[in-house]
Write a protein that holds these residues in place. Structure first.
Motif, PDB file in Angstrom:
ATOM      1  N   ARG A  90       0.860  -1.184   0.000  1.00 43.38           N
ATOM      2  CA  ARG A  90       0.000   0.000   0.000  1.00 43.38           C
ATOM      3  C   ARG A  90       0.899   1.238   0.000  1.00 43.38           C
ATOM      4  O   ARG A  90       1.971   1.225   0.567  1.00 43.38           O
ATOM      5  CB  ARG A  90      -0.896   0.022   1.237  1.00 43.38           C
ATOM      6  CG  ARG A  90      -1.839  -1.152   1.312  1.00 43.38           C
ATOM      7  CD  ARG A  90      -2.914  -0.907   2.369  1.00 43.38           C
ATOM      8  NE  ARG A  90      -3.754  -2.059   2.569  1.00 43.38           N
ATOM      9  CZ  ARG A  90      -4.752  -2.417   1.771  1.00 43.38           C
ATOM     10  NH1 ARG A  90      -5.023  -1.727   0.718  1.00 43.38           N
ATOM     11  NH2 ARG A  90      -5.484  -3.478   2.038  1.00 43.38           N
ATOM     12  N   ASP A  93      -1.117   8.117  -2.422  1.00 44.00           N
ATOM     13  CA  ASP A  93      -0.904   8.866  -3.661  1.00 44.00           C
ATOM     14  C   ASP A  93      -0.789  10.357  -3.348  1.00 44.00           C
ATOM     15  O   ASP A  93      -0.867  10.772  -2.189  1.00 44.00           O
ATOM     16  CB  ASP A  93      -2.000   8.578  -4.694  1.00 44.00           C
ATOM     17  CG  ASP A  93      -3.378   9.047  -4.267  1.00 44.00           C
ATOM     18  OD1 ASP A  93      -3.482   9.790  -3.267  1.00 44.00           O
ATOM     19  OD2 ASP A  93      -4.352   8.674  -4.941  1.00 44.00           O
ATOM     20  N   LYS A  97      -4.732   9.629  -0.798  1.00 45.09           N
ATOM     21  CA  LYS A  97      -5.565   8.424  -0.801  1.00 45.09           C
ATOM     22  C   LYS A  97      -4.662   7.185  -0.771  1.00 45.09           C
ATOM     23  O   LYS A  97      -3.669   7.110  -1.474  1.00 45.09           O
ATOM     24  CB  LYS A  97      -6.434   8.412  -2.060  1.00 45.09           C
ATOM     25  CG  LYS A  97      -7.356   7.234  -2.154  1.00 45.09           C
ATOM     26  CD  LYS A  97      -8.183   7.300  -3.428  1.00 45.09           C
ATOM     27  CE  LYS A  97      -9.014   6.052  -3.570  1.00 45.09           C
ATOM     28  NZ  LYS A  97      -9.705   6.013  -4.858  1.00 45.09           N
ATOM     29  N   GLU A  98      -5.044   6.212   0.080  1.00 50.47           N
ATOM     30  CA  GLU A  98      -4.262   4.976   0.159  1.00 50.47           C
ATOM     31  C   GLU A  98      -4.628   4.078  -1.012  1.00 50.47           C
ATOM     32  O   GLU A  98      -5.796   3.878  -1.325  1.00 50.47           O
ATOM     33  CB  GLU A  98      -4.533   4.257   1.479  1.00 50.47           C
ATOM     34  CG  GLU A  98      -3.636   3.054   1.666  1.00 50.47           C
ATOM     35  CD  GLU A  98      -3.834   2.396   3.017  1.00 50.47           C
ATOM     36  OE1 GLU A  98      -4.694   1.495   3.093  1.00 50.47           O
ATOM     37  OE2 GLU A  98      -3.148   2.793   3.967  1.00 50.47           O
ATOM     38  N   ARG A  99      -3.613   3.533  -1.648  1.00 51.35           N
ATOM     39  CA  ARG A  99      -3.823   2.652  -2.800  1.00 51.35           C
ATOM     40  C   ARG A  99      -3.152   1.308  -2.544  1.00 51.35           C
ATOM     41  O   ARG A  99      -2.070   1.248  -1.976  1.00 51.35           O
ATOM     42  CB  ARG A  99      -3.235   3.260  -4.066  1.00 51.35           C
ATOM     43  CG  ARG A  99      -3.956   4.504  -4.516  1.00 51.35           C
ATOM     44  CD  ARG A  99      -3.439   4.889  -5.880  1.00 51.35           C
ATOM     45  NE  ARG A  99      -4.113   6.026  -6.418  1.00 51.35           N
ATOM     46  CZ  ARG A  99      -4.980   5.983  -7.422  1.00 51.35           C
ATOM     47  NH1 ARG A  99      -5.267   4.837  -7.991  1.00 51.35           N
ATOM     48  NH2 ARG A  99      -5.537   7.075  -7.877  1.00 51.35           N
ATOM     49  N   GLY A 123      -1.652   6.219 -11.404  1.00 54.34           N
ATOM     50  CA  GLY A 123      -1.644   5.351 -10.235  1.00 54.34           C
ATOM     51  C   GLY A 123      -1.124   3.944 -10.466  1.00 54.34           C
ATOM     52  O   GLY A 123      -0.987   3.169  -9.530  1.00 54.34           O
TER      53      GLY A 123
END
Length: 181
Positions: A90, A93, A97-99, A123
């Protein structure tokens, strides 16, 4: 006998006697000169490839961002060259926001380890942009490939010339032997 009175070889003594010998010499000179031009073209081509790769690396570096991704789980058994494994991670960005992404790691680092990954603007995880060494390797490889292929063609031409002249010489020798006998 004085040096000025010594017999100097005539111009015709130094030249090949047969027409095929003169053709072979001319072909050798032309192919040698062409080989030098192929070498020059290969070097110039390699420089152009290196420059283009370096430019595209700079563009790619502007489109990609390095981020620190945290591995979420312990690794599975590594596979492939360098014992790589595909692991979930994880990262945050640019908007905070966690991706969640899958990253390739070498070895078996434990969960919680921060690894560097490159992320495209949209992303996606992408490979790192090519650097100066990558551009240099591409340029040298391109130059070597051009020279090798060019010289292989020239060697094939030389062998063809030699074969045809050998056939012509053999026919001429056969004709001359028939006259002698």
């Amino acid at each position: 006998m004085h040096p000025s009175q010594e017999r100097q070889p005539s111009r015709t003594d130094r030249l090949p006697r047969r027409r095929t010998d003169r053709l072979e010499d001319a072909a050798a000179w032309v192919l040698t000169a062409t080989a030098l031009f192929v070498l020059l073209a290969g070097v110039l081509g390699g420089v152009a490839v290196r420059r283009d790769a370096s430019d595209s690396g700079k563009v790619a570096q502007q489109e990609r961002t390095p981020v620190g991704a945290v591995l979420v789980s312990d690794g599975t058994v590594p596979y492939g060259p360098g014992l790589e494994s595909l692991r979930p991670a994880r990262y945050l960005d640019a908007g905070g926001k966690e991706r969640a992404v899958l990253v390739t790691v070498v070895g078996q680092p434990p969960a919680g380890t921060v690894v560097r990954v490159w992320v495209h603007r949209d992303g996606r995880v992408v490979s790192s942009p090519p650097d100066g060494l990558d551009a240099l390797v591409l340029g040298v490889t391109a130059a070597a490939g051009m020279v090798i292929i060019g010289w292989a063609v020239l060697v094939a031409l030389w062998m063809t010339v030699r074969r045809r002249l050998a056939v012509r010489n053999a026919a001429e020798w056969t004709r001359e032997w028939a006259e002698v006998e």
